[in-house]
Design a protein around this motif. Structure first.
Motif, PDB file in Angstrom:
ATOM      1  N   PHE A  59       0.826  -1.202   0.000  1.00 33.71           N
ATOM      2  CA  PHE A  59       0.000   0.000   0.000  1.00 33.71           C
ATOM      3  C   PHE A  59       0.866   1.261   0.000  1.00 33.71           C
ATOM      4  O   PHE A  59       0.593   2.213  -0.728  1.00 33.71           O
ATOM      5  N   LEU A  60       1.924   1.243   0.789  1.00 34.34           N
ATOM      6  CA  LEU A  60       2.816   2.397   0.830  1.00 34.34           C
ATOM      7  C   LEU A  60       3.571   2.548  -0.481  1.00 34.34           C
ATOM      8  O   LEU A  60       3.733   3.660  -0.983  1.00 34.34           O
ATOM      9  N   ARG A  61       4.037   1.433  -1.033  1.00 31.08           N
ATOM     10  CA  ARG A  61       4.747   1.508  -2.315  1.00 31.08           C
ATOM     11  C   ARG A  61       3.849   2.075  -3.409  1.00 31.08           C
ATOM     12  O   ARG A  61       4.298   2.858  -4.237  1.00 31.08           O
ATOM     13  N   GLU A  62       2.590   1.671  -3.415  1.00 33.30           N
ATOM     14  CA  GLU A  62       1.656   2.169  -4.430  1.00 33.30           C
ATOM     15  C   GLU A  62       1.314   3.635  -4.203  1.00 33.30           C
ATOM     16  O   GLU A  62       1.329   4.433  -5.133  1.00 33.30           O
ATOM     17  N   THR A  63       1.000   3.977  -2.964  1.00 34.02           N
ATOM     18  CA  THR A  63       0.589   5.342  -2.643  1.00 34.02           C
ATOM     19  C   THR A  63       1.712   6.337  -2.864  1.00 34.02           C
ATOM     20  O   THR A  63       1.485   7.464  -3.297  1.00 34.02           O
ATOM     21  N   LEU A  64       2.937   5.918  -2.587  1.00 32.66           N
ATOM     22  CA  LEU A  64       4.095   6.810  -2.670  1.00 32.66           C
ATOM     23  C   LEU A  64       4.971   6.528  -3.897  1.00 32.66           C
ATOM     24  O   LEU A  64       6.133   6.920  -3.927  1.00 32.66           O
ATOM     25  N   LYS A  65       4.404   5.899  -4.906  1.00 28.73           N
ATOM     26  CA  LYS A  65       5.188   5.476  -6.078  1.00 28.73           C
ATOM     27  C   LYS A  65       5.902   6.631  -6.767  1.00 28.73           C
ATOM     28  O   LYS A  65       6.956   6.443  -7.365  1.00 28.73           O
ATOM     29  N   ASP A  66       5.364   7.822  -6.670  1.00 30.08           N
ATOM     30  CA  ASP A  66       5.998   8.988  -7.295  1.00 30.08           C
ATOM     31  C   ASP A  66       7.072   9.618  -6.417  1.00 30.08           C
ATOM     32  O   ASP A  66       7.687  10.613  -6.806  1.00 30.08           O
ATOM     33  N   TYR A  67       7.292   9.049  -5.244  1.00 32.98           N
ATOM     34  CA  TYR A  67       8.254   9.597  -4.278  1.00 32.98           C
ATOM     35  C   TYR A  67       9.202   8.495  -3.812  1.00 32.98           C
ATOM     36  O   TYR A  67       9.166   8.073  -2.648  1.00 32.98           O
ATOM     37  N   PRO A  68      10.057   8.021  -4.699  1.00 31.93           N
ATOM     38  CA  PRO A  68      10.954   6.906  -4.335  1.00 31.93           C
ATOM     39  C   PRO A  68      11.864   7.234  -3.162  1.00 31.93           C
ATOM     40  O   PRO A  68      12.294   6.334  -2.434  1.00 31.93           O
ATOM     41  N   GLU A  69      12.160   8.508  -2.948  1.00 34.21           N
ATOM     42  CA  GLU A  69      13.010   8.872  -1.816  1.00 34.21           C
ATOM     43  C   GLU A  69      12.318   8.574  -0.483  1.00 34.21           C
ATOM     44  O   GLU A  69      12.975   8.206   0.493  1.00 34.21           O
ATOM     45  N   ILE A  70      10.999   8.708  -0.443  1.00 28.99           N
ATOM     46  CA  ILE A  70      10.268   8.385   0.788  1.00 28.99           C
ATOM     47  C   ILE A  70      10.253   6.879   0.988  1.00 28.99           C
ATOM     48  O   ILE A  70      10.489   6.380   2.101  1.00 28.99           O
ATOM     49  N   ILE A  71       9.999   6.139  -0.076  1.00 33.22           N
ATOM     50  CA  ILE A  71       9.994   4.682   0.020  1.00 33.22           C
ATOM     51  C   ILE A  71      11.371   4.182   0.470  1.00 33.22           C
ATOM     52  O   ILE A  71      11.473   3.311   1.332  1.00 33.22           O
ATOM     53  N   GLN A  72      12.426   4.765  -0.081  1.00 31.84           N
ATOM     54  CA  GLN A  72      13.783   4.351   0.309  1.00 31.84           C
ATOM     55  C   GLN A  72      14.059   4.699   1.769  1.00 31.84           C
ATOM     56  O   GLN A  72      14.695   3.927   2.490  1.00 31.84           O
ATOM     57  N   ASP A  73      13.586   5.844   2.227  1.00 33.87           N
ATOM     58  CA  ASP A  73      13.762   6.227   3.630  1.00 33.87           C
ATOM     59  C   ASP A  73      13.077   5.216   4.550  1.00 33.87           C
ATOM     60  O   ASP A  73      13.648   4.795   5.563  1.00 33.87           O
ATOM     61  N   ILE A  74      11.867   4.799   4.176  1.00 33.53           N
ATOM     62  CA  ILE A  74      11.151   3.798   4.965  1.00 33.53           C
ATOM     63  C   ILE A  74      11.914   2.473   4.931  1.00 33.53           C
ATOM     64  O   ILE A  74      12.095   1.833   5.969  1.00 33.53           O
ATOM     65  N   GLN A  75      12.383   2.076   3.742  1.00 33.48           N
ATOM     66  CA  GLN A  75      13.139   0.824   3.632  1.00 33.48           C
ATOM     67  C   GLN A  75      14.385   0.863   4.499  1.00 33.48           C
ATOM     68  O   GLN A  75      14.693  -0.097   5.206  1.00 33.48           O
ATOM     69  N   ASP A  76      15.107   1.976   4.468  1.00 28.66           N
ATOM     70  CA  ASP A  76      16.316   2.103   5.283  1.00 28.66           C
ATOM     71  C   ASP A  76      16.004   1.981   6.768  1.00 28.66           C
ATOM     72  O   ASP A  76      16.744   1.324   7.511  1.00 28.66           O
ATOM     73  N   GLY A  77      14.922   2.602   7.207  1.00 28.37           N
ATOM     74  CA  GLY A  77      14.530   2.514   8.615  1.00 28.37           C
ATOM     75  C   GLY A  77      14.179   1.091   9.013  1.00 28.37           C
ATOM     76  O   GLY A  77      14.597   0.613  10.080  1.00 28.37           O
ATOM     77  N   LEU A  78      13.422   0.403   8.163  1.00 31.97           N
ATOM     78  CA  LEU A  78      13.082  -0.995   8.446  1.00 31.97           C
ATOM     79  C   LEU A  78      14.338  -1.855   8.484  1.00 31.97           C
ATOM     80  O   LEU A  78      14.495  -2.707   9.366  1.00 31.97           O
ATOM     81  N   ASN A  79      15.237  -1.633   7.532  1.00 31.85           N
ATOM     82  CA  ASN A  79      16.487  -2.402   7.492  1.00 31.85           C
ATOM     83  C   ASN A  79      17.298  -2.224   8.764  1.00 31.85           C
ATOM     84  O   ASN A  79      17.849  -3.190   9.308  1.00 31.85           O
ATOM     85  N   GLU A  80      17.393  -0.989   9.249  1.00 30.77           N
ATOM     86  CA  GLU A  80      18.168  -0.731  10.470  1.00 30.77           C
ATOM     87  C   GLU A  80      17.597  -1.478  11.665  1.00 30.77           C
ATOM     88  O   GLU A  80      18.349  -2.062  12.449  1.00 30.77           O
ATOM     89  N   ILE A  81      16.288  -1.458  11.789  1.00 32.01           N
ATOM     90  CA  ILE A  81      15.650  -2.141  12.917  1.00 32.01           C
ATOM     91  C   ILE A  81      15.879  -3.642  12.827  1.00 32.01           C
ATOM     92  O   ILE A  81      16.287  -4.291  13.796  1.00 32.01           O
ATOM     93  N   VAL A  82      15.627  -4.211  11.661  1.00 35.17           N
ATOM     94  CA  VAL A  82      15.787  -5.660  11.496  1.00 35.17           C
ATOM     95  C   VAL A  82      17.247  -6.061  11.710  1.00 35.17           C
ATOM     96  O   VAL A  82      17.528  -7.056  12.384  1.00 35.17           O
ATOM     97  N   ALA A  83      18.186  -5.298  11.183  1.00 33.58           N
ATOM     98  CA  ALA A  83      19.604  -5.613  11.375  1.00 33.58           C
ATOM     99  C   ALA A  83      19.970  -5.623  12.858  1.00 33.58           C
ATOM    100  O   ALA A  83      20.703  -6.506  13.316  1.00 33.58           O
ATOM    101  N   LYS A  84      19.445  -4.667  13.586  1.00 36.86           N
ATOM    102  CA  LYS A  84      19.724  -4.594  15.027  1.00 36.86           C
ATOM    103  C   LYS A  84      19.211  -5.854  15.733  1.00 36.86           C
ATOM    104  O   LYS A  84      19.910  -6.445  16.553  1.00 36.86           O
ATOM    105  N   TYR A  85      18.021  -6.295  15.386  1.00 31.50           N
ATOM    106  CA  TYR A  85      17.463  -7.487  16.028  1.00 31.50           C
ATOM    107  C   TYR A  85      18.166  -8.758  15.572  1.00 31.50           C
ATOM    108  O   TYR A  85      18.300  -9.703  16.347  1.00 31.50           O
TER     109      TYR A  85
END
Length: 118
Positions: A15-41
């Motif tokens: 849903f976020l990828r579709e809604t924000l498809k015109d804003y790849p920088e936002i999608i990448q920011d979200i991906q980076d945040g998720l990656n950091e959390i998962v890497a920590k765990y």
């Protein structure tokens, strides 16, 4: 952040990828945040970061809503109708994204790879 772990990156909900498809920088920011959390765990080897992931999504979307709001205000001050239009479209997309992210994909991800967190 380069993903170097043995499991795939956590997914940004569709849903976020579709809604924000015109804003790849936002999608990448979200991906980076998720990656950091998962890497920590993954390094801790205990628990799953499901609650922290939800907080990360909320935080990232709130941050981008604020930025879009500020950009809209700046565009309105210039009176440039094209800039106002672009800023309004981005603001509306971020507001819409905040309304409906489903965590089903992330839940499925953590279920599929729960062994990596133990």
């Amino acid at each position: 952040m380069i993903w170097t772990h043995s499991i795939p990156q956590p997914p940004v909900p569709q849903f976020l990828r579709e809604t924000l498809k015109d804003y790849p920088e936002i999608i990448q920011d979200i991906q980076d945040g998720l990656n950091e959390i998962v890497a920590k765990y993954l390094e801790r080897k205990w628990g799953t970061p499901f609650n922290e992931v939800w907080e990360e999504l909320e935080s990232a979307l709130s941050h981008h809503r604020f930025e879009a709001s500020e950009a809209l205000k700046e565009a309105e001050q210039t009176g440039d109708s094209q800039a106002i239009f672009r800023a309004k479209i981005k603001f509306d997309a971020v507001v819409e994204a905040r309304r409906g992210p489903s965590l089903d994909e992330l839940h499925d991800y953590f279920q599929a790879y729960k062994g990596a967190f133990e």
